[in-house]
Design a protein around this motif. Sequence first.
Motif, short mmCIF file in Angstrom:
data_model
loop_
_atom_site.label_atom_id
_atom_site.label_comp_id
_atom_site.label_asym_id
_atom_site.label_seq_id
_atom_site.Cartn_x
_atom_site.Cartn_y
_atom_site.Cartn_z
N LEU A 7 0.84 -1.19 0.00
CA LEU A 7 0.00 0.00 0.00
C LEU A 7 0.88 1.24 0.00
CD1 LEU A 7 -2.86 1.28 0.27
CD2 LEU A 7 -2.45 1.32 2.74
N VAL A 8 0.56 2.19 -0.89
CA VAL A 8 1.27 3.46 -0.94
C VAL A 8 0.25 4.58 -0.76
CG1 VAL A 8 2.79 4.98 -2.26
CG2 VAL A 8 2.98 2.49 -2.53
N PRO A 9 0.18 5.18 0.43
CA PRO A 9 -0.72 6.32 0.62
C PRO A 9 -0.16 7.55 -0.11
CG PRO A 9 -0.15 5.29 2.71
CD PRO A 9 0.78 4.75 1.67
N ARG A 30 1.58 -6.85 -6.18
CA ARG A 30 0.41 -5.98 -6.27
C ARG A 30 0.67 -4.70 -5.46
NH1 ARG A 30 -5.09 -8.15 -3.54
NH2 ARG A 30 -6.37 -6.30 -3.86
N VAL A 31 0.39 -3.56 -6.08
CA VAL A 31 0.57 -2.26 -5.42
C VAL A 31 -0.75 -1.50 -5.51
CG1 VAL A 31 1.77 -0.03 -5.47
CG2 VAL A 31 3.04 -2.14 -5.96
N THR A 32 -1.20 -1.01 -4.37
CA THR A 32 -2.39 -0.18 -4.31
C THR A 32 -1.99 1.20 -3.82
OG1 THR A 32 -3.86 -2.04 -3.84
CG2 THR A 32 -4.67 0.15 -3.26
N VAL A 33 -2.46 2.23 -4.52
CA VAL A 33 -2.26 3.60 -4.04
C VAL A 33 -3.57 4.06 -3.42
CG1 VAL A 33 -0.42 4.15 -5.65
CG2 VAL A 33 -2.75 4.63 -6.28
N LEU A 34 -3.44 4.73 -2.30
CA LEU A 34 -4.59 5.20 -1.54
C LEU A 34 -4.47 6.69 -1.29
CD1 LEU A 34 -7.10 4.78 0.35
CD2 LEU A 34 -5.44 4.30 2.17
N ASN A 35 -5.49 7.43 -1.68
CA ASN A 35 -5.56 8.84 -1.31
C ASN A 35 -6.66 8.97 -0.28
OD1 ASN A 35 -7.11 11.73 -2.18
ND2 ASN A 35 -4.96 11.80 -1.66
N VAL A 36 -6.34 9.59 0.84
CA VAL A 36 -7.32 9.81 1.89
C VAL A 36 -7.72 11.27 1.87
CG1 VAL A 36 -7.80 9.68 4.36
CG2 VAL A 36 -6.29 7.99 3.30
N THR A 88 -12.38 8.51 2.56
CA THR A 88 -12.55 9.73 3.33
C THR A 88 -12.41 9.40 4.81
OG1 THR A 88 -14.05 10.67 1.69
CG2 THR A 88 -14.12 11.64 3.89
N GLY A 89 -11.65 10.23 5.52
CA GLY A 89 -11.50 10.03 6.96
C GLY A 89 -10.21 10.63 7.46
N ASP A 90 -9.93 10.37 8.72
CA ASP A 90 -8.66 10.77 9.29
C ASP A 90 -7.56 10.00 8.56
OD1 ASP A 90 -6.92 11.81 11.66
OD2 ASP A 90 -6.51 9.65 11.50
N PRO A 91 -6.53 10.67 8.04
CA PRO A 91 -5.54 9.97 7.23
C PRO A 91 -4.90 8.75 7.91
CG PRO A 91 -5.33 12.31 6.89
CD PRO A 91 -6.32 12.13 8.02
N ALA A 92 -4.38 8.90 9.11
CA ALA A 92 -3.71 7.77 9.76
C ALA A 92 -4.69 6.64 10.04
CB ALA A 92 -3.02 8.23 11.04
N ASP A 93 -5.85 6.97 10.60
CA ASP A 93 -6.84 5.93 10.91
C ASP A 93 -7.30 5.22 9.65
OD1 ASP A 93 -6.68 6.63 13.60
OD2 ASP A 93 -8.52 7.82 13.56
N ASP A 105 0.40 -6.23 3.26
CA ASP A 105 1.48 -6.74 4.10
C ASP A 105 2.73 -5.86 4.13
OD1 ASP A 105 2.20 -7.50 1.53
OD2 ASP A 105 2.20 -9.64 1.95
N HIS A 106 2.64 -4.68 3.51
CA HIS A 106 3.74 -3.71 3.57
C HIS A 106 3.18 -2.35 3.16
CE1 HIS A 106 8.26 -3.21 3.47
NE2 HIS A 106 7.85 -2.04 3.05
N VAL A 107 3.60 -1.31 3.87
CA VAL A 107 3.21 0.06 3.53
C VAL A 107 4.47 0.83 3.18
CG1 VAL A 107 2.15 2.21 4.37
CG2 VAL A 107 1.23 -0.01 5.11
N VAL A 108 4.42 1.58 2.09
CA VAL A 108 5.52 2.47 1.72
C VAL A 108 4.92 3.86 1.63
CG1 VAL A 108 7.26 3.06 0.00
CG2 VAL A 108 6.69 0.65 0.40
N MET A 109 5.43 4.78 2.43
CA MET A 109 4.85 6.12 2.45
C MET A 109 5.91 7.19 2.62
SD MET A 109 2.96 5.94 6.19
CE MET A 109 2.06 7.44 5.92
#
Length: 143
Positions: A7-9, A30-36, A88-93, A105-109
Amino acid sequence: MPPAHVLVPLDGSPLADDALEHALETFDCRVTVLNVVAPLDSAMSEGGLLEPGEDRREAASERADNLVARARDQAAAVDRTVETAVETGDPADTILAYVDDHDIDHVVMGGHGGSRNELARRLLGTVATAVVGEAPVTVTVVR
């Protein structure tokens, strides 16, 4: 064991772009990008300072769409694809919940330093500090 789903925020910052680049270069999975999108009435959004009207909601939605489209383009430039998500929400949460709910299973930010009192927050930024401290998976912070 190498990760199967990273996951890449993304928040639109150069460090977030660097985090995506790092993930695409480093992990063949597999890589997922997430915008909060922070709620417009929260202190972390411009709505916390300005009136949350429909124009602000549309602008926030358009910005999120542009960020994930740019991430798709960045991945395509290196012959990769990414999955995209906007929450939508608090970014960290929201990042932590996404990790739990989507077999990450891994976050890169990207990490953002700032003028804060605690050393870790100054070095990483508040969202990255919270994710590093609470994520049940490995977190790589790109600076």
